[in-house]
Motif scaffolding. Structure first.
Motif, PDB file in Angstrom:
ATOM      1  N   ASN A 124      -8.934 -15.116   6.732  1.00 15.72           N
ATOM      2  CA  ASN A 124      -7.549 -15.193   6.294  1.00 15.72           C
ATOM      3  C   ASN A 124      -7.078 -15.656   5.020  1.00 15.72           C
ATOM      4  OD1 ASN A 124      -5.012 -14.648   7.385  1.00 15.72           O
ATOM      5  ND2 ASN A 124      -4.771 -17.176   8.565  1.00 15.72           N
ATOM      6  N   ILE A 125      -7.235 -15.705   4.277  1.00 22.14           N
ATOM      7  CA  ILE A 125      -6.836 -15.973   3.061  1.00 22.14           C
ATOM      8  C   ILE A 125      -6.803 -15.742   1.683  1.00 22.14           C
ATOM      9  CG2 ILE A 125      -8.234 -17.477   0.622  1.00 22.14           C
ATOM     10  CD1 ILE A 125     -10.310 -18.472   2.565  1.00 22.14           C
ATOM     11  N   VAL A 126      -5.511 -15.826   0.915  1.00 16.32           N
ATOM     12  CA  VAL A 126      -4.947 -15.235  -0.351  1.00 16.32           C
ATOM     13  C   VAL A 126      -5.499 -16.425  -1.395  1.00 16.32           C
ATOM     14  CG1 VAL A 126      -2.560 -14.401  -1.460  1.00 16.32           C
ATOM     15  CG2 VAL A 126      -3.003 -14.384   1.496  1.00 16.32           C
ATOM     16  N   HIS A 127      -5.470 -15.088  -2.062  1.00 14.62           N
ATOM     17  CA  HIS A 127      -6.133 -15.961  -3.215  1.00 14.62           C
ATOM     18  C   HIS A 127      -5.520 -16.555  -4.655  1.00 14.62           C
ATOM     19  CE1 HIS A 127      -8.065 -16.183  -7.632  1.00 14.62           C
ATOM     20  NE2 HIS A 127      -9.678 -15.988  -6.757  1.00 14.62           N
ATOM     21  N   THR A 128      -3.899 -15.113  -4.712  1.00 12.87           N
ATOM     22  CA  THR A 128      -2.614 -15.507  -4.992  1.00 12.87           C
ATOM     23  C   THR A 128      -2.964 -15.865  -6.778  1.00 12.87           C
ATOM     24  OG1 THR A 128      -2.655 -18.683  -5.254  1.00 12.87           O
ATOM     25  CG2 THR A 128      -2.430 -16.587  -3.407  1.00 12.87           C
ATOM     26  N   GLU A 129      -3.563 -15.743  -7.168  1.00 13.83           N
ATOM     27  CA  GLU A 129      -3.944 -15.504  -8.555  1.00 13.83           C
ATOM     28  C   GLU A 129      -5.333 -14.393  -9.107  1.00 13.83           C
ATOM     29  OE1 GLU A 129      -3.265 -19.219 -11.370  1.00 13.83           O
ATOM     30  OE2 GLU A 129      -4.960 -19.945 -10.128  1.00 13.83           O
ATOM     31  N   LEU A 130      -5.298 -13.222  -8.371  1.00 11.83           N
ATOM     32  CA  LEU A 130      -6.633 -12.603  -9.061  1.00 11.83           C
ATOM     33  C   LEU A 130      -5.906 -11.341  -9.693  1.00 11.83           C
ATOM     34  CD1 LEU A 130      -8.860 -10.980  -7.917  1.00 11.83           C
ATOM     35  CD2 LEU A 130      -7.236  -9.042  -7.080  1.00 11.83           C
ATOM     36  N   GLY A 160       0.379 -16.726   5.182  1.00  7.96           N
ATOM     37  CA  GLY A 160       1.312 -17.459   6.199  1.00  7.96           C
ATOM     38  C   GLY A 160       1.474 -18.422   5.800  1.00  7.96           C
ATOM     39  N   SER A 161       1.136 -19.689   5.220  1.00  7.39           N
ATOM     40  CA  SER A 161       1.386 -20.797   4.278  1.00  7.39           C
ATOM     41  C   SER A 161       2.673 -20.925   4.068  1.00  7.39           C
ATOM     42  CB  SER A 161      -0.060 -21.798   4.126  1.00  7.39           C
ATOM     43  OG  SER A 161      -0.824 -20.928   3.165  1.00  7.39           O
ATOM     44  N   TYR A 162       2.749 -21.836   2.915  1.00  2.00           N
ATOM     45  CA  TYR A 162       3.727 -21.613   1.753  1.00  2.00           C
ATOM     46  C   TYR A 162       3.144 -21.634   0.592  1.00  2.00           C
ATOM     47  CZ  TYR A 162       8.067 -21.674   4.490  1.00  2.00           C
ATOM     48  OH  TYR A 162       9.222 -21.266   5.409  1.00  2.00           O
ATOM     49  N   TYR A 163       3.682 -20.004   0.036  1.00  2.00           N
ATOM     50  CA  TYR A 163       2.940 -20.613  -1.883  1.00  2.00           C
ATOM     51  C   TYR A 163       2.765 -21.405  -2.320  1.00  2.00           C
ATOM     52  CZ  TYR A 163       1.136 -17.819  -5.322  1.00  2.00           C
ATOM     53  OH  TYR A 163       1.020 -16.931  -6.717  1.00  2.00           O
ATOM     54  N   ILE A 183      12.441 -21.218  -5.147  1.00  2.00           N
ATOM     55  CA  ILE A 183      12.121 -20.961  -3.540  1.00  2.00           C
ATOM     56  C   ILE A 183      11.054 -21.000  -3.036  1.00  2.00           C
ATOM     57  CG2 ILE A 183      14.712 -19.593  -3.433  1.00  2.00           C
ATOM     58  CD1 ILE A 183      13.019 -16.970  -3.086  1.00  2.00           C
ATOM     59  N   LYS A 184      10.845 -21.234  -1.879  1.00  2.00           N
ATOM     60  CA  LYS A 184       9.002 -21.177  -1.768  1.00  2.00           C
ATOM     61  C   LYS A 184       9.876 -20.183  -0.431  1.00  2.00           C
ATOM     62  CE  LYS A 184       8.792 -25.688  -0.965  1.00  2.00           C
ATOM     63  NZ  LYS A 184       8.372 -27.006   0.387  1.00  2.00           N
ATOM     64  N   ILE A 185       7.550 -19.251  -0.772  1.00  2.00           N
ATOM     65  CA  ILE A 185       8.009 -17.911   0.515  1.00  2.00           C
ATOM     66  C   ILE A 185       6.350 -18.624   0.978  1.00  2.00           C
ATOM     67  CG2 ILE A 185       9.129 -16.079  -0.870  1.00  2.00           C
ATOM     68  CD1 ILE A 185       6.206 -15.467  -2.722  1.00  2.00           C
ATOM     69  N   LYS A 186       6.471 -17.217   1.690  1.00  2.00           N
ATOM     70  CA  LYS A 186       4.949 -17.190   2.497  1.00  2.00           C
ATOM     71  C   LYS A 186       3.731 -16.453   1.236  1.00  2.00           C
ATOM     72  CE  LYS A 186       6.495 -18.835   6.969  1.00  2.00           C
ATOM     73  NZ  LYS A 186       6.898 -18.864   8.501  1.00  2.00           N
ATOM     74  N   ALA A 187       2.615 -17.026   1.098  1.00  2.00           N
ATOM     75  CA  ALA A 187       1.235 -16.133   1.154  1.00  2.00           C
ATOM     76  C   ALA A 187       1.054 -14.763   1.795  1.00  2.00           C
ATOM     77  CB  ALA A 187       0.287 -17.493   1.430  1.00  2.00           C
ATOM     78  N   ASP A 188       0.960 -13.734   1.389  1.00  2.00           N
ATOM     79  CA  ASP A 188       0.862 -12.884   2.359  1.00  2.00           C
ATOM     80  C   ASP A 188      -0.035 -12.249   1.558  1.00  2.00           C
ATOM     81  OD1 ASP A 188       1.147  -9.370   2.883  1.00  2.00           O
ATOM     82  OD2 ASP A 188       1.979 -10.842   4.653  1.00  2.00           O
ATOM     83  N   PHE A 189      -1.467 -10.822   1.777  1.00  2.00           N
ATOM     84  CA  PHE A 189      -2.417 -10.339   1.646  1.00  2.00           C
ATOM     85  C   PHE A 189      -2.015  -9.036   0.322  1.00  2.00           C
ATOM     86  CE2 PHE A 189      -4.151 -11.422   5.661  1.00  2.00           C
ATOM     87  CZ  PHE A 189      -4.862 -11.921   5.589  1.00  2.00           C
ATOM     88  N   THR A 190      -0.524  -8.797   1.067  1.00  2.76           N
ATOM     89  CA  THR A 190       0.065  -7.863  -0.324  1.00  2.76           C
ATOM     90  C   THR A 190       0.331  -8.417  -1.658  1.00  2.76           C
ATOM     91  OG1 THR A 190       2.190  -8.439   0.354  1.00  2.76           O
ATOM     92  CG2 THR A 190       1.356  -6.530   1.353  1.00  2.76           C
TER      93      THR A 190
END
Length: 210
Positions: A124-130, A160-163, A183-190
């Motif tokens: 359930n982890i999103v890397h965010t900096e691939l 689901g946590s804020y990115y 603005i804040k957005i939630k982390a998502d696998f997409t």
């Protein structure tokens, strides 16, 4: 260059080979273990607690995960993480390959990246900096097994946590938009899937986004 020195238990166990500076938040050291001088490691020394706590939390969660860099030690009082030492990153590797060589290698590279991304989703982890610089080639301790692994989890977070709104040239459109609008957005696998698509383009064409 700022001189970085180890302290306490870290100094008793590791010796520095070379140090690198990564801006204001992070210093990276290539080290070897004093009792095993043929084994090199990477020490990430954070100047802020936030980066250390985030990456150590993610790597604890991903302990034993395939195609994910592994944390071998950590020292909370010094904000230090000790990880496996890679040979080179994907961007560097492909810059030395011609079209034929790149196409010959891409199947095994994609397989390893997909394996790493599957492990992230499982946890359930999103890397965010691939990005190509965060995909590195490792040789295992047996001296024979080699594979590509995902690295750098200091901005990773649970889905689901804020990115953290990190913006880079491999960011998904919604990340760039959120960064521009503040603005804040939630982390998502997409988010990772979009950047994976850009990495695939890089593998196919040999063109990367600087």
């Amino acid at each position: 260059m700022v001189t970085i020195e180890l302290e306490g238990e870290a100094k008793e166990r590791y010796a520095i080979i070379r140090s690198y500076s990564y801006g204001e938040e992070l210093n990276v050291l290539k080290v070897y273990e004093l009792t095993k001088q043929k084994t090199n490691y990477v020490i990430k020394k954070y100047n802020t607690k936030e980066g250390f706590e985030r990456e150590s939390q993610m790597l604890k969660e991903l302990n034993g995960a395939k195609n994910i860099t592994q944390m071998v030690d950590y020292y909370p009082s010094q904000s230090i993480i000790v990880c496996e030492c890679a040979l080179y990153d994907l961007e560097t590797f492909l810059s030395h390959q011609n079209d034929s060589q790149r196409h010959e290698e891409k199947g095994s590279i994609i397989k390893d990246i997909v394996s790493g991304l599957s492990e992230l989703k499982k946890h359930n982890i999103v890397h965010t900096e691939l990005a190509p610089k965060n995909i590195m080639y490792f040789q295992e301790k047996d001296g024979y097994t080699e594979n590509w692994k995902l690295i750098d989890f200091d901005t990773a977070c649970f889905a689901g946590s804020y990115y953290a709104k990190i913006k880079m040239n491999y960011s998904a459109p919604e990340v760039i938009r959120a960064h521009e609008e503040g603005i804040k957005i939630k982390a998502d696998f997409t988010m990772d899937m979009f950047t994976f698509g850009l990495v695939l383009y890089f593998l196919e064409k040999g063109i990367f986004f600087a």
